[in-house]
Design an enzyme around this catalytic site. Structure first.
Site, PDB file in Angstrom:
ATOM      1  N   GLU A 145       0.831  -1.210   0.000  1.00 33.04           N
ATOM      2  CA  GLU A 145       0.000   0.000   0.000  1.00 33.04           C
ATOM      3  C   GLU A 145       0.865   1.261   0.000  1.00 33.04           C
ATOM      4  OE1 GLU A 145      -3.636  -0.038   2.165  1.00 33.04           O
ATOM      5  OE2 GLU A 145      -3.312   1.965   2.984  1.00 33.04           O
ATOM      6  N   GLY A 161     -14.402   6.748   4.699  1.00 38.12           N
ATOM      7  CA  GLY A 161     -13.599   7.960   4.857  1.00 38.12           C
ATOM      8  C   GLY A 161     -13.957   8.662   6.142  1.00 38.12           C
ATOM      9  N   ASP A 162     -13.091   9.584   6.519  1.00 39.61           N
ATOM     10  CA  ASP A 162     -13.340  10.284   7.775  1.00 39.61           C
ATOM     11  C   ASP A 162     -14.289  11.441   7.537  1.00 39.61           C
ATOM     12  OD1 ASP A 162     -11.586   8.674   9.275  1.00 39.61           O
ATOM     13  OD2 ASP A 162      -9.911   9.731   8.316  1.00 39.61           O
ATOM     14  N   GLN A 182      -7.357  -3.572   8.732  1.00 38.55           N
ATOM     15  CA  GLN A 182      -6.591  -2.554   9.433  1.00 38.55           C
ATOM     16  C   GLN A 182      -5.385  -3.248  10.073  1.00 38.55           C
ATOM     17  OE1 GLN A 182      -5.371   0.172   9.952  1.00 38.55           O
ATOM     18  NE2 GLN A 182      -7.153   1.381  10.638  1.00 38.55           N
ATOM     19  N   ASN A 201      18.068   6.768 -22.112  1.00 40.81           N
ATOM     20  CA  ASN A 201      18.031   5.649 -21.181  1.00 40.81           C
ATOM     21  C   ASN A 201      18.272   6.173 -19.774  1.00 40.81           C
ATOM     22  OD1 ASN A 201      18.145   3.244 -19.885  1.00 40.81           O
ATOM     23  ND2 ASN A 201      19.435   2.254 -21.421  1.00 40.81           N
ATOM     24  N   ALA A 243      21.761  -2.085 -19.237  1.00 40.18           N
ATOM     25  CA  ALA A 243      21.082  -3.355 -18.934  1.00 40.18           C
ATOM     26  C   ALA A 243      22.101  -4.494 -18.900  1.00 40.18           C
ATOM     27  CB  ALA A 243      20.025  -3.643 -19.993  1.00 40.18           C
TER      28      ALA A 243
END
Lengths: 646, 646
Positions: A65, A160-161, A230, A458, A463
């Site tokens: 998250e 939501g609050d 939560q 680049n 790479a």
């Protein structure tokens, strides 16, 4: 008899029961079939299906998250973090919704745009949070429509609050998350996967733990597909919660939210917001070391690892959801210690895929954007179809213009001062430009002692695959063959090869050698003479900024330069040298000289004029060696060219 | 600057003028591009373009004229001749129009149907003759519409011979070939390429040579694309004619008609029909040997070769048109001695292409019909689209039923008596069937001393490629693995390989090993157990006549088993194992047991019941070894199966 259609899938004779056919599947003429070879089931499943498949297979997974950043620079950093943490293989990420931050807007720091970037440009399965409290139905529908348009497929439906201290329910308004869940299902049917929040200790505002469980059940029965909880501090908390949920008939997946403690202040803040109690035994450890960030983080990692182990060992938990606080180290460390961080990410295709549903079928791209996949996605975002087979099948697709170099997912990760140190505070000649290219290839510091870790074409160091060509690349860059893209030839390596492999295991991958560079018209003149000797073997496109174009490509057909052969599949050819899109790429490739490099210097300054000269006079060249089973002849072509010049 | 589109193809800077770019072509973003990779320009050009391209390239070519046969058996032979002579590489063939033989009908001996077969089933560029005299406008339009519908693209527009002795012009009727040319252009615009006849000595009925030249010019100016001449006996005749044509402004190609004298009677007949004079020096040679066919033919070949050499050496002649009289030997001999008969015909694709315009884009077929391409073409004749890329892209195409085993291009070339000698006058057991399969593979005579040169599934002797697998095939057929199709694995052989090569030169071809066979349910039971060990490596489909189907093909996707990598092209994958069409193939494969084999015997006879038993109880199995770079494991699979059974 011949023409009677007896294709029923009835249970079969001895051969099935005796021979066993657990691995064999029955089929009939009427069975549906896929329109494109499915290399990677992941790209074709929705989130809840992926979750179910992983659970059925006994795979453990994780998700991450993030919250939207405050500034454009923070956004650039967050996107890089998406790319790095995406490599570890999260099942999804989610982006929180900040009502105060204009979350549905087009601002580059809005929740909507960050989620859009994660899906479209980083190829991550993404859940966008959305809160409903104090919002009109029209606003919410508008946000959802926009999310759908951008290719977002998953919503975390939250209340939501409330704005004020004393909150009152609105009649017919969105008062609870369940209202939002119902609204989404009403208005968008089954389009979105919906996630809702669960509170292992009960929502702080709920009448009781039991009442909160009932609310959760309502949300699930209104159409939610799974639950993320939560944070909590003890595994028992979650396991009890899960059993209680099951007891009242909640059967969907419930994913524990894990919060690795990363610092004293962030912990205090979070606890305050979530109205949770920190257990005494944790307080006892933390208080004495509250000023030692490293010590707290180490403790947080330990604690999280041990809690996650207990959860996974319970057999009830298949996935773990991490509250990263937009930080990388602690979460990555926990995941690595749990052994669920993918150390060797397998690439489904040789390029970075996008997760927009309409690009699900995309399985071929021109090689030119190999180092700029986000730019390619941006410039093709308006396409309705993606060449899903032969590139040439799409009717001359128009590439979008690339003017928006300032876009946070397109601009360089490095600030101007750093770029100047890498690419030269002052250029004195074309040769000083050659030096910059050479230092980028070799990894050696430049004359002022700075390493060149990116170039306008680049934004990342060389790479691993390109490293295979390092010595030759160094040699030619020193002499003014300014390479911006290349790949070695590969004659059938296993698809699991750590450097050049891609796709499912059991396959073989192939490549034709490719070299793309800028160079002076003097070198091009010699090169064209040399190329006559290689006429049947080497295909070339040579173009200057004005679009004057010299090529020997037959009938302007694309040339497949990367392909793979897999068990039971058609041939996959994900990368082509396409003559038509090369002309769109050359616009971008030439413009990067000016936009990223020349503009670092004052107008009329000698440095700027040198870059401008190169831009105006050099050619962009690409070469393909078609004889992939033989030794790459492109170095010999360049060698011959230099010899001719001497 | 970036987004200004400067894609004009203006002449370029020093690099073009100095470096030279005769081989390079300029291009721009706006250039058209092909929708499929063009491997073989021939398939995409119309006849006049092919002619022009060959002439520009300095290539010499030839074409062949045939007349429709009188009987169905003669038609079978003619079609075989098309296949054999087609291999020599004619630019086109043409089929004459016999007003008395119902030439536009659906009879299998009609001009229309013979031309249709040449185009669609033999893949030959074909000109259909058409005469107009004594026909109504509607009749002619009907013929032309039908020709177009069947995929014919070229018409030789002729007047034809008037019905009666005393012929009178009809007002508004079709009195001359020029009327037909005009009608075709009026009604069909530019769809057809039109050929007209030229008379090197003038048409026998023309007022004068000069008047005839003027008529020819009228035909060309009315829309004819090229001219084929009546036969002649001396090269000077043609060369003078050609110069005279050019002098009056005829600039289209003029192709000399070559008539190798093949016998005394055919010469006399032709001369009578065409009202030509045979030069005295030819008569002087022929008359004394008129009863010695071989001597006359040898002389005819000599004469034709020397005349053709003179024509080609003149530099004015690029192509030669042969009046074959439906015979093979003399014309082939002349062409071989001229060196324009293709000794090593390159295959554009691994299977026999059709020349129907709608199949131009066809570039993939299931492997199952490898030995029965005409059946495949027949069963897909109603398709509007041809899978032109990935097989799976076409939405579940329905195969036409195959009931018409009697059709002259689908039935066996061998008569019933021969088939009985090869496949057994009397079968005593399943093992006697195994023997027939084994003899077909080994080429050894069967127990009655007859060689088995064809099978119900393959009307020709074993392919050269299959010969590579001969020893193993023999072994397994002896034991009841009755193979009907197979290919070895190939890991990148040059596309010019005489046995497995196909497509343009400079490429590499690949194959996965394939094996398809009928076998008993006892063997299938053991096989399925063995296949578990090869689960990731070998894909299988196992089906019986009732359609009970066991497979491990992922998601019923097709498996590419032949593909090629060519310079400057996308990957070509012309052959797949397609799970869906396999079920249509199995109908046909099982039916061939009955239609071609069982029906040779009396009803209720033991022989017939043995074949019927196999048909009812055996399984059709196909196996693909996906690991093409390793040694073919399919023999080991079969070996393991036999071991398990013992």
């Amino acid at each position: 008899m011949v023409n009677e259609t007896q294709h029923t899938c009835s249970a079969s004779s001895s051969s099935r029961s005796d021979g066993g056919s657990s691995s064999g599947s029955e089929s009939s003429k009427d069975s549906s079939r896929c329109s494109t070879p499915v290399l990677d089931a992941d790209r074709h499943e929705r989130l809840r299906e992926k979750m179910r498949r992983r659970q059925d297979a006994g795979d453990k997974w994780f998700s991450l998250e993030f919250f939207p950043p405050r500034t454009a620079n923070a956004a650039v950093n967050l996107i890089s973090r998406f790319d790095r943490m995406g490599a570890g293989g999260p099942l999804f990420i989610d982006v929180t919704w900040h009502p105060a931050g204009d979350p549905g807007s087009d601002k580059e720091t809005s929740s909507m745009i960050i989620a859009n970037t994660a899906v479209n440009y980083c190829g991550l399965e993404t859940i966008l949070h959305m809160t409903c409290c104090n919002q009109t139905k029209d606003d919410i529908t508008g946000h959802l429509q926009k999310a759908k348009r951008l290719g977002l497929k998953n919503i975390m439906a939250l209340r939501g609050d409330p704005a004020g201290e004393e909150w009152e329910e609105e009649v017919d308004g969105f008062n609870y998350a369940v209202d939002l869940v119902k609204h989404i299902r009403n208005e968008f049917d089954d389009y979105f996967d919906i996630c809702v929040a669960g509170y292992p200790k009960g929502h702080p505002e709920a009448e009781s733990y039991e009442a909160d469980l009932r609310h959760l059940k309502e949300k699930v029965f209104a159409g939610a597909d799974f639950i993320i909880t939560q944070l909590f501090f003890q595994p028992e908390t979650f396991l009890k919660f899960m059993k209680d949920c099951q007891a009242i008939g909640i059967t969907c997946p419930i994913i524990p939210g894990i919060f690795p403690i990363q610092g004293y202040h962030s912990l205090r803040q979070l606890v305050k917001l979530s109205k949770l109690e920190v257990p005494q035994e944790i307080k006892d450890v933390i208080e004495p070391i509250k000023d030692n960030d490293a010590a707290i983080r180490n403790y947080g990692v330990e604690l999280a690892v041990s809690m996650c182990r207990e959860l996974l060992d319970s057999g009830m938990v298949h996935g773990l959801h991490f509250y990263t606080l937009n930080r990388e180290v602690a979460t990555t460390e926990v995941l690595k210690r749990l052994g669920i961080w993918k150390e060797d990410p397998r690439r489904p295709l040789p390029w970075a895929v996008s997760a927009h549903p309409k690009r699900r079928v995309e399985d071929v791209r021109p090689i030119f954007w190999a180092s700029r996949p986000k730019s390619y996605i941006y410039r093709t975002q308006e396409w309705d179809d993606f060449p899903n087979g032969r590139w040439g099948n799409s009717s001359s697709p128009a590439f979008g213009e690339l003017k928006d170099y300032y876009l946070f997912y397109l601009k360089s990760k490095s600030p101007r001062e750093e770029l100047l140190k890498m690419w030269g505070e002052e250029l004195t000649s074309e040769e000083s430009v050659f030096e910059v290219f050479t230092c980028y290839i070799t990894g050696e510091p430049n004359r002022n002692g700075y390493k060149v870790t990116c170039m306008p074409w680049n934004d990342d160091p060389l790479a691993t695959e390109t490293n295979l060509l390092k010595d030759q690349l160094e040699k030619v860059n020193r002499r003014g063959i300014l390479t911006i893209n290349s790949q070695p030839n590969i004659n059938g390596k296993p698809s699991t090869d750590p450097i050049v492999g891609w796709g499912p295991s059991g396959g073989y991958v192939f490549q034709k050698a490719y070299l793309e560079f800028f160079t002076s018209s003097e070198i091009v003149t010699a090169l064209l003479k040399v190329l006559k000797k290689y006429e049947l073997r080497v295909n070339y496109h040579i173009v200057n900024v004005k679009g004057q174009n010299i090529t020997n490509a037959p009938d302007l057909q694309p040339n497949a330069v990367t392909w793979g052969i897999f068990p039971g599949r058609e041939i996959i050819q994900p990368t082509v040298v396409d003559p038509v899109s090369f002309l769109s790429w050359k616009d971008e490739a030439f413009a990067l000289w000016i936009e990223q490099w020349a503009k670092l210097y004052e107008e009329e300054s000698p440095s700027r004029m040198i870059i401008q000269y190169i831009h105006d006079n050099y050619y962009l060249v690409n070469l393909v060696d078609n004889d992939f089973p033989l030794e790459n002849c492109l170095w010999q072509v360049v060698e011959d060219t230099f010899e001719l010049l001497n």
